[in-house]
Design an enzyme around this catalytic site. Structure first.
Site, PDB file in Angstrom:
ATOM      1  N   CYS A   1       0.824  -1.196   0.000  1.00 47.66           N
ATOM      2  CA  CYS A   1       0.000   0.000   0.000  1.00 47.66           C
ATOM      3  C   CYS A   1       0.869   1.261   0.000  1.00 47.66           C
ATOM      4  CB  CYS A   1      -0.941   0.081   1.201  1.00 47.66           C
ATOM      5  SG  CYS A   1      -2.017  -1.335   1.335  1.00 47.66           S
TER       6      CYS A   1
ATOM      7  N   ARG B   1       3.941  -0.346  -4.762  1.00 45.62           N
ATOM      8  CA  ARG B   1       3.639  -0.826  -3.415  1.00 45.62           C
ATOM      9  C   ARG B   1       2.298  -1.564  -3.343  1.00 45.62           C
ATOM     10  NH1 ARG B   1       6.747   1.802   0.355  1.00 45.62           N
ATOM     11  NH2 ARG B   1       5.304   1.204   1.986  1.00 45.62           N
TER      12      ARG B   1
ATOM     13  N   ASN C   1      -1.462   2.213   5.719  1.00 45.95           N
ATOM     14  CA  ASN C   1      -0.546   1.182   5.230  1.00 45.95           C
ATOM     15  C   ASN C   1      -0.062   0.401   6.449  1.00 45.95           C
ATOM     16  OD1 ASN C   1       2.926   1.293   4.124  1.00 45.95           O
ATOM     17  ND2 ASN C   1       1.481  -0.373   4.009  1.00 45.95           N
ATOM     18  N   GLY C   2      -0.230  -0.913   6.429  1.00 43.27           N
ATOM     19  CA  GLY C   2       0.186  -1.729   7.568  1.00 43.27           C
ATOM     20  C   GLY C   2      -0.926  -2.703   7.928  1.00 43.27           C
TER      21      GLY C   2
ATOM     22  N   LYS D   1      13.827 -14.364 -10.605  1.00 43.85           N
ATOM     23  CA  LYS D   1      13.501 -13.313 -11.588  1.00 43.85           C
ATOM     24  C   LYS D   1      12.509 -13.850 -12.606  1.00 43.85           C
ATOM     25  CE  LYS D   1      14.363 -10.490 -10.081  1.00 43.85           C
ATOM     26  NZ  LYS D   1      14.902 -10.113  -8.854  1.00 43.85           N
TER      27      LYS D   1
ATOM     28  N   GLU E   1       8.882 -14.785 -10.927  1.00 43.96           N
ATOM     29  CA  GLU E   1       8.053 -13.719 -10.351  1.00 43.96           C
ATOM     30  C   GLU E   1       7.425 -12.830 -11.409  1.00 43.96           C
ATOM     31  OE1 GLU E   1      10.085 -11.048  -7.618  1.00 43.96           O
ATOM     32  OE2 GLU E   1      11.846 -10.948  -8.894  1.00 43.96           O
TER      33      GLU E   1
ATOM     34  N   HIS F   1      19.666 -36.506  -6.858  1.00 43.31           N
ATOM     35  CA  HIS F   1      18.995 -36.982  -5.648  1.00 43.31           C
ATOM     36  C   HIS F   1      17.496 -36.731  -5.703  1.00 43.31           C
ATOM     37  CE1 HIS F   1      22.789 -38.014  -3.923  1.00 43.31           C
ATOM     38  NE2 HIS F   1      23.249 -36.794  -4.170  1.00 43.31           N
TER      39      HIS F   1
HETATM   40  C1  G6P Z   1       9.904  -8.140  -2.131  1.00 43.49           C
HETATM   41  C2  G6P Z   1      10.479  -7.718  -3.474  1.00 43.49           C
HETATM   42  C3  G6P Z   1      11.834  -8.369  -3.701  1.00 43.49           C
HETATM   43  C4  G6P Z   1      12.778  -8.034  -2.562  1.00 43.49           C
HETATM   44  C5  G6P Z   1      12.165  -8.429  -1.209  1.00 43.49           C
HETATM   45  C6  G6P Z   1      12.963  -7.863  -0.057  1.00 43.49           C
HETATM   46  O1  G6P Z   1       9.549  -9.476  -2.174  1.00 43.49           O
HETATM   47  O2  G6P Z   1       9.602  -8.075  -4.519  1.00 43.49           O
HETATM   48  O3  G6P Z   1      12.394  -7.911  -4.928  1.00 43.49           O
HETATM   49  O4  G6P Z   1      13.979  -8.701  -2.748  1.00 43.49           O
HETATM   50  O5  G6P Z   1      10.839  -7.903  -1.081  1.00 43.49           O
HETATM   51  O6  G6P Z   1      12.836  -6.470  -0.072  1.00 43.49           O
HETATM   52  P1  G6P Z   1      13.865  -5.467   0.563  1.00 43.49           P
HETATM   53  O7  G6P Z   1      13.265  -4.113   0.337  1.00 43.49           O
HETATM   54  O8  G6P Z   1      13.971  -5.810   2.012  1.00 43.49           O
HETATM   55  O9  G6P Z   1      15.163  -5.633  -0.145  1.00 43.49           O
END
Ligand code: G6P
Length: 610
Positions: free
Chosen positions: A2, A27, A103-104, A487, A490, A506
């Site tokens: 958010c 966000r 947000n939260g 990558k 996602e 294995h």
């Molecule tokens: C989310 C993002 C990732 C990121 C991770 C950690 O999942 O999509 O790309 O690596 O959060 O975020 P940070 O801001 O702590 O690096």
């Protein structure tokens, strides 16, 4: 999750709010809304729309149809209640005299809600947020700040809140706990926002609101209070990011732009810390004696930041000869870890706001262990709570899938490793100089790889229909494989796994069938022959192999179906180069599949809730 923005000033608020929200869509982007005080009619107008921000733009004529000079806006990433108009923010009390964006997560919203329902209050949404607006109404008797403080003392969880009271028309209120919120100031008015890019168009002068602090903002004034209602003096910070950094600048997607920025931002992270060929890390605030006294290093992060830790482990253990434990923050925080008291903990985070990483940081600090943050966002929670911070200078990263922040985090770890190795006598001057020279050469080498993107683009379009992709590698290549696999999955939604190549037999090799794509990394000279054997194993079971190796290893073409070469570097720095073709591969596969590259489904860039 958010994004929040708020504005009070001379201009029409709604277009500014929508512009700000556009910069915060990373966000959350499943619904959006704005609330603006309409002076003529003395009411708060609230407009909300499900879906991308464009839906709200269409509904309001890019904000032009909403009158008023003060307002709050929100872009949502649903946690409590499905994405819908009713669940989207801003939320309001029954007569719409109070409106909030949040947000939260309010963790105790259920008992609070039940209590209010038992008194006959009706809730219209399934959100945790709605409880806050009803509580504000309950405690409000003419003084917004005292109502806000009473609510702060009753809610549990995390929150950044933007609040408007109809009875206080020129005033905007903000309060936060464990979710980011900044205040921006300019001659045209004042702002609140979850993150700097939302207000960069208007100002670079910001204040960081700390936990449990309240801001009261009018067109011409900004005041801060603590939870005892005492005024707080704050210093203004001028953010260095420029507005172009937060724009697409002609690229189709932020992700591609950010991939292309890597030579520059990697250099920006390294160069200011090298003086006369020597690495200078004043930010560490650690004497040589302290560095020599470290018995163990813990590296903690989430997602790609965790993958940086995995690569760094190979580099640091090899070069510094200190044992390195790498943990996922979400696991670390709950496993009551046994920690060596003579250790250094490193929290890696782009946003500096990831809830699990922040909780891990607090857990470590409570044990009296020193925490170093490797953080991109200046003034973020992790940056402020860590004992020391090594900032990565990646600039604003907007695409949800990280690329440039990851690359800068890697080189920050390398610099730490080289410095520690030197101080602890693990490398001599010649080795030190060689490592520093090679570090300095990385930006140009990354640039060279980017120059060869067409081949990867061609291959990606050929394989965009793949159902399963396996990434395999040994040693540092295994850590790089994990990032490459993440990558791809996602942003393209193709199932993909990373395996240590030696583990294939294995179990997972049984999944290989005719045409399965395997991406095999072979940049580590000492493990090259072993990787060739692994490639032969998967290929003889029908796999199609995309090999990624170092220039000079041209015999790879006898073993693989498609080969990409990266320039030679020291094996311990290999991730910095090998990850680039994998980022491009993920990007072009997603593009060929028509996916929303910058905003993949179900994901948010900054995960500020558990
Ligand atoms: C989310 C993002 C990732 C990121 C991770 C950690 O999942 O999509 O790309 O690596 O959060 O975020 P940070 O801001 O702590 O690096």
């Amino acid at each position: 999750m958010c994004g929040i923005v708020g504005y009070v000033g001379k201009q029409q608020a709604a277009p500014i709010l929508l512009d700000g929200l556009a910069k915060l869509e990373y966000r959350g982007y499943d619904s959006a809304g704005i609330a603006v005080y309409n002076e003529k009619e003395n009411k708060i107008d609230i407009v909300k729309a499900k879906g991308r921000l464009q839906a709200l733009r269409d509904l309001t004529g890019d904000g032009q149809s909403v009158q008023g000079n003060i307002g709050i806006g929100h872009t949502r990433w649903a946690t409590h209640g499905e994405p819908s108009v009713v669940n989207s923010h801003p939320h309001f009390n029954k007569d719409k005299s109070i409106s909030i964006v949040h947000n939260g997560i309010i963790e105790n919203y259920q008992p609070l809600k039940e209590k209010m329902q038992s008194r006959g209050l009706e809730f219209i949404s399934q959100t945790d947020t709605e409880v806050v607006v009803h509580m504000l109404e309950h405690y409000y008797s003419g003084d917004p700040i005292s109502a806000i403080i009473k609510v702060m003392h009753r809610v549990k969880g995390s929150y950044a809140l933007g609040i408007m009271f109809k009875e206080h028309p020129g005033e905007l209120y903000a309060v936060r706990k464990d979710s980011p919120l900044i205040v921006g100031t300019s001659a045209e008015g004042n702002f609140i926002a979850s993150d700097v890019p939302a207000i960069l168009k208007h100002t670079r002068d910001v204040y960081f609101i700390d936990n449990l602090e309240i801001a009261k903002i009018t067109e011409n004034s900004i005041e801060f209070f603590n939870e005892d209602r005492e005024p707080i003096e704050k210093e203004m910070t001028t953010v260095k990011w420029d507005i172009e950094a937060a724009e697409k600048g002609g690229y189709e997607h932020f992700m591609l732009k950010e991939i292309y920025e890597q030579p520059k931002v990697v250099a920006d992270t390294i160069t200011p810390r090298i003086d006369n060929g020597k690495i200078v890390l004043n930010e560490l605030n650690m004497s040589d004696e302290e560095i020599k006294g470290i018995n163990r290093i813990y590296i903690i992060g989430c997602g790609s930041a965790y993958h940086v830790g995995l690569s760094a482990k190979y580099m640091i253990e090899e070069t510094v000869r200190i044992p390195v434990d790498v943990d996922l923050a979400s696991e670390f925080r709950y496993r009551n870890p046994i920690m060596d008291s003579n250790s250094l903990a490193i929290i890696i985070s782009q946003s500096g706001e990831t809830a699990d990483s922040l909780a891990a940081l607090r857990e470590i600090k409570s044990r009296g262990i020193k925490v170093l943050g490797i953080v991109n966002v200046v003034g973020s929670s992790i940056a402020r709570e860590a004992d020391n911070v090594l900032y990565t200078w990646a600039g604003p990263e907007i695409a949800v899938a990280t690329t440039k922040a990851y690359s800068t985090q890697l080189v920050a770890c390398y610099m730490l490793g080289i410095h520690f190795a030197k101080v602890r006598g693990q490398i001599d001057d010649t080795q030190y100089d060689e490592m520093v020279n090679e570090l300095n050469a990385l930006p140009n080498k990354i640039q060279r790889i980017l120059g060869d993107k067409e081949r990867i683009q061609w291959f990606a379009s050929k394989y965009s229909a793949a159902k399963d992709v396996f990434f395999i590698g040994r040693g540092q290549d295994y850590a790089t494989s994990m990032e490459g696999s993440l990558k791809l999955k996602e942003i393209s939604y193709i199932h993909s796994e990373a395996y240590a190549a030696g583990e294939l037999k294995h179990g997972s090799i049984s999944l290989i069938e005719d045409g399965t794509l395997s991406v095999a990394l072979a940049t580590q000279p000492a493990l090259y022959e072993k990787m060739i054997s692994n490639i032969v194993e998967v290929r003889s079971r029908g796999s199609y192999v995309f090999a990624l190796t170092t220039e000079g290893n041209y015999n790879m073409e006898d073993t693989s179906d498609f080969t990409v070469y990266v320039p030679k570097t020291l094996p311990c720095f290999s991730t910095s180069l090998a990850v680039i073709p994998l980022q491009l591969f993920g990007y072009y596969v997603a593009l060929a599949k028509g996916c929303d590259v910058d905003k993949p489904r179900n994901l948010a860039k900054s995960v500020t809730v558990e």
